[in-house]
Design an enzyme around this catalytic site. Sequence first.
Site, PDB file in Angstrom:
ATOM      1  N   SER A 157       0.847  -1.193   0.000  1.00 45.48           N
ATOM      2  CA  SER A 157       0.000   0.000   0.000  1.00 45.48           C
ATOM      3  C   SER A 157       0.878   1.235   0.000  1.00 45.48           C
ATOM      4  CB  SER A 157      -0.868   0.025   1.264  1.00 45.48           C
ATOM      5  OG  SER A 157      -1.566   1.249   1.378  1.00 45.48           O
ATOM      6  N   LYS A 171       1.874  -3.100   6.158  1.00 46.01           N
ATOM      7  CA  LYS A 171       2.127  -2.932   4.727  1.00 46.01           C
ATOM      8  C   LYS A 171       3.608  -2.650   4.456  1.00 46.01           C
ATOM      9  CE  LYS A 171      -1.962  -3.771   3.101  1.00 46.01           C
ATOM     10  NZ  LYS A 171      -2.222  -4.862   2.148  1.00 46.01           N
ATOM     11  N   TYR A 222      -1.842  -0.851  10.394  1.00 40.39           N
ATOM     12  CA  TYR A 222      -1.967  -1.113   8.959  1.00 40.39           C
ATOM     13  C   TYR A 222      -0.724  -0.639   8.217  1.00 40.39           C
ATOM     14  CZ  TYR A 222      -3.833  -0.907   4.198  1.00 40.39           C
ATOM     15  OH  TYR A 222      -4.021  -1.058   2.845  1.00 40.39           O
TER      16      TYR A 222
END
Length: 163
Positions: free
Chosen positions: A59, A78, A74
Site C-alpha cells: 500500500s 504494509k 496497517y
Amino acid sequence: MLDADNDQYRKVVSIDLDGTYYCAKYAGQHWRRQKKEGTTIDGRPLEGFSYGSFIATASMSAHIVNIPQLQAAYNAAKAGIIQLVKSLAVEWVQFARANTVSPGYMATEISDFVPPETKAIWKDKIPMGREGEVHELKGVYLFLASNASSYTTGTDIICDGGY
C-alpha cells in the site's frame, strides 16, 4: 495506537503481513520444485517455465503516514510486506521473482464507510484529484506477472495518482 485494542493490532498484522508470508512460503516451495524438477505438480514436463512470479499487494501507506485517519498497525504491516518481499527477491533469485504493488486510495466498497469529508482530504492530497479505479491497477500486475518484467525483482511499484 495508545488507546487501540491490542487484538485489533494482531488481527491487522495477522491478515496483512502473516497472510502474505504464508502465501509466499507455499508458492515459493512450489516454484522451487518446478525449477529443480522441470515438472508440473502432477509430474508433466513444464513448457516455457523460467521463473515463478510472486506479487504481493502492499500500500502507499507503507511509504507515507495517512491523515486524517490513524492507522499505525496497517501502515506497519504494509511496510513489513514490502521488506518481506524484497528479502524474498534475494532468497528466491534462482527460481522466482518477488515484487509488490502499492495502490493508493482506490474507489472500492472497502472504503464506502469513509465520510465524504475524509475522502475530500484525501483527494486534496492526490495530484490527480481522485481515488483510483481498480481497473487502473491491471497493467501493473500484468507487467509483474509477465516475462516483460523478467529482470524486475525486489521492486515496489506505487500506483497512487501521484500522492
